[in-house]
Design an enzyme around this catalytic site. Structure first.
Site, short mmCIF file in Angstrom:
data_model
loop_
_atom_site.label_atom_id
_atom_site.label_comp_id
_atom_site.label_asym_id
_atom_site.label_seq_id
_atom_site.Cartn_x
_atom_site.Cartn_y
_atom_site.Cartn_z
N CYS A 81 3.51 2.46 -17.38
CA CYS A 81 4.58 2.29 -16.39
C CYS A 81 5.92 2.76 -16.91
CB CYS A 81 4.68 0.83 -15.99
SG CYS A 81 4.84 -0.24 -17.42
N GLU A 89 5.87 8.46 -9.21
CA GLU A 89 5.08 8.17 -10.39
C GLU A 89 3.75 8.92 -10.33
OE1 GLU A 89 3.99 4.06 -10.63
OE2 GLU A 89 4.63 3.97 -12.71
N GLY A 112 1.76 -3.95 -11.26
CA GLY A 112 1.04 -2.89 -10.56
C GLY A 112 2.00 -1.95 -9.87
N LYS A 138 -6.68 -12.18 -11.90
CA LYS A 138 -7.62 -11.15 -11.41
C LYS A 138 -7.39 -9.85 -12.17
CE LYS A 138 -7.33 -8.00 -7.99
NZ LYS A 138 -8.14 -6.87 -8.47
N THR A 198 4.50 -0.17 -7.05
CA THR A 198 5.61 -0.61 -6.21
C THR A 198 5.13 -0.87 -4.78
OG1 THR A 198 7.21 0.50 -7.59
CG2 THR A 198 7.88 0.10 -5.32
N VAL A 251 2.17 -1.96 -3.68
CA VAL A 251 1.54 -3.28 -3.54
C VAL A 251 2.57 -4.38 -3.81
CG1 VAL A 251 -0.26 -4.83 -4.40
CG2 VAL A 251 -0.77 -2.42 -4.06
N GLY A 252 3.49 -4.13 -4.74
CA GLY A 252 4.55 -5.11 -5.03
C GLY A 252 5.34 -5.45 -3.77
N GLU A 282 6.23 -6.70 -11.78
CA GLU A 282 6.47 -5.63 -12.76
C GLU A 282 5.85 -4.37 -12.16
OE1 GLU A 282 8.18 -5.76 -15.45
OE2 GLU A 282 8.41 -7.91 -15.74
#
Ligand code: NAP
Ligand code: MG
Length: 494
Positions: free
Chosen positions: A306, A403, A250, A198, A252, A254-255, A272
């Site tokens: 990133c 970030e 993506g 996606k 952190t 959502v990770g 990642e």
């Protein structure tokens, strides 16, 4: 050149006596359809829910095309196609044949490099210099590199039997759309897996161009399925019971959601995530070279990286000189049309991202930090941010810890290597870092104490498909790239 000469040249540029004529790439190289359907089982198919959303050019706010918004039923269809292709063809054909397909994909992207670079700049806002010289060549290099591994897995992992995991679900961000896709698709295919991938909401188009290319390459249907959609489409991929491995790049935030969602299942996963790299400049560093590295590390590609060097840690003894030279260099940076070959800093990827950057800067002003922005003239339409320094910050400020993902560099000074190491490590992230010094021994001594997956010395943001990439702490789990990048796509048994 003396500093006086430099200052004079910089001020000339302010007066526009030193500007370049524009040299835009032509968007005529890119043929876009008005609408893109989902690429499932080797064919473009409309979404079950009939929903589409628009992808815009962030430099002009013009709609480029509309793309399908995949729902649960579409994700299921894509996973079924991937499973069928895995069982029916991809796991059965000789590894050497898999390799040939991947080589073919690399060669075809190379032949169409210009078209891909222009489209990537149009859909994402990144300068053509970057998409032309970094993104697309790296995409090609990754496919070439992993093509070579396809029939050599037994040598890569001697003594164990490497076997593909099955169907991989892959979710990527908007900052390097095609490159992040290559990082994920190439090792997955080389290891014998099939894929459902996606794209990010704001940058779906280069992946659909890739879909057309995969079809032209006669990759067997269902081996790579490309879909577009928002966050919930990503969540459907993560939760699908017939996916064996999740590869996510993506934020952190959502990770963490993904990690919770796969907990207790037997899905393999790699994450990642974000970064907050420190670029550490010691008193014995080559200052002019360091200035270039700092600029390259945070301002090119709008800080949408990133592993961007978003924190400058500079030794007190040279901080005045370094910051003065950095400001002069920043004044020469050209912000504007991403398709112009002279452009250093393109458009911010989306309005929400621009607003996020502006919120951080407003907070910095409120907290009494010193903001320095260059005198760049911004186009009337589109999303833009001039290169920015934030000085007079402390370690606890949000702009130092979090970030920002924009062309914003914080500045802190240090006196001893121990202090530099402690400042560098004091964020939740650990993705990358930079060390600038004349002494090799210092590079090794400081480098080994910095908790980051990648450390560059006397350079920054250099990539190679043979090197593993990934982070410590909240920067992620697992590695992509190199031999390490094959492992998450393989089961190793005796
Ligand atoms: P993001 O919001 O986490 O989105 C990344 C991808 O995940 C997008 O495709 C997004 O779809 C999708 N997504 C959103 N919510 C989801 C959910 N609940 N479940 C599954 N998927 C979901 O990150 P971003 O803002 O696009 O990208 C910037 C971030 O990526 C930064 O933090 C950057 O550091 C990180 N990054 C890391 C690396 C690395 O290698 N470590 C490389 C590049 C970027 P939508 O587009 O629809 O939101
Ligand atoms: Mg777009």
């Amino acid at each position: 050149m003396t500093e006086k000469d430099l200052a004079q040249r910089t001020s000339l540029r302010f007066n526009d006596l030193w500007s370049y004529d524009s040299a835009p790439e032509s968007s005529d190289y890119v043929q876009l359809k008005e609408r893109y359907d989902l690429f499932i089982d080797g064919a473009f198919q409309p979404p079950e829910n009939g929903k589409y959303f628009k992808s815009i050019n962030p430099a002009t706010e013009e709609v480029l095309s509309e793309v399908a918004d995949a729902g649960k039923a579409d994700v299921d269809k894509a996973v079924k196609a991937a499973r069928k292709a895995y069982n029916g063809t991809w796991s059965r054909i000789p590894a050497k044949e898999r390799g040939k397909y991947i080589y073919r994909i690399s060669r075809m992207i190379q032949e169409r490099a210009r078209e891909f670079a222009i489209l990537e700049s149009m859909d994402s806002g990144k300068p053509i210099r970057e998409s032309r010289d970094i993104d697309i060549p790296q995409v090609v290099a990754h496919f070439f590199y992993y093509a070579g591994w396809a029939d050599k897995l037994d040598y890569a992992f001697p003594g164990v039997k490497p076997k593909a995991v099955g169907v991989a679900g892959q979710i990527i961000p908007w900052n390097f759309p095609l490159l992040m896709a290559a990082w994920k698709i190439a090792p997955a295919l080389a290891a014998g897996n099939t894929v459902v991938i996606k794209s990010a909401e704001s940058t779906p188009l280069s992946l659909y161009k890739l879909a057309e290319l995969l079809r032209d390459a006669e990759l067997p249907p269902g081996v790579v399925n490309i879909i577009s959609g928002a966050g919930n489409t990503g969540a459907e991929i993560v939760q699908h019971p017939d996916i064996d491995k999740i590869a996510f790049t993506g934020s952190t935030e959502v990770g963490k959601l993904i990690q919770k969602s796969v907990a207790g299942t037997d899905k393999k996963y790699t994450l990642e995530l974000g970064g907050k790299a420190a670029n550490i400049v010691f008193e014995d560093a080559p200052v002019d070279q360091a200035v270039e590295g700092i600029v390259n590390g945070i301002f090119f590609n709008q800080g949408h990286v990133c592993c961007a060097g978003s924190r400058l840690l500079v030794h007190e003894a040279i901080s005045e000189e370094l910051v003065r030279k950095l400001k002069m260099r920043m004044e020469t940076l050209i912000v504007g049309d991403p398709l112009d070959k002279n452009t250093d800093i393109g458009a911010i990827n989306s309005r929400p991202q621009l607003e996020k950057i502006q919120r951080y800067l407003a907070e910095s002003v409120e907290e009494g930090q010193d903001i320095y922005q260059t005198k760049c003239t911004l186009p009337e339409k589109g999303y833009w941010c001039c290169p920015t320094l934030v000085d007079n910050v402390s370690q606890s400020h949000r702009v130092v810890q979090e970030e920002v993902f924009g062309p914003v560099l914080t500045i802190q000074t240090f006196r001893t290597p121990a202090e530099a190491i402690s400042l560098a490590n004091n964020t939740p992230y650990g993705l990358s870092g930079g060390i600038w010094t004349d002494k090799g021994s210092k590079i090794f001594k400081v480098g080994k104490d910095i908790r980051a997956g990648v450390i560059w010395s006397n350079t920054f943001n250099k990539f190679d498909p043979t090197s593993p990439f990934g982070g410590y702490k909240e920067s992620g789990v697992g590695r992509e790239g190199g031999l390490h990048g094959l492992l998450p796509y393989l089961e190793l048994s005796k």
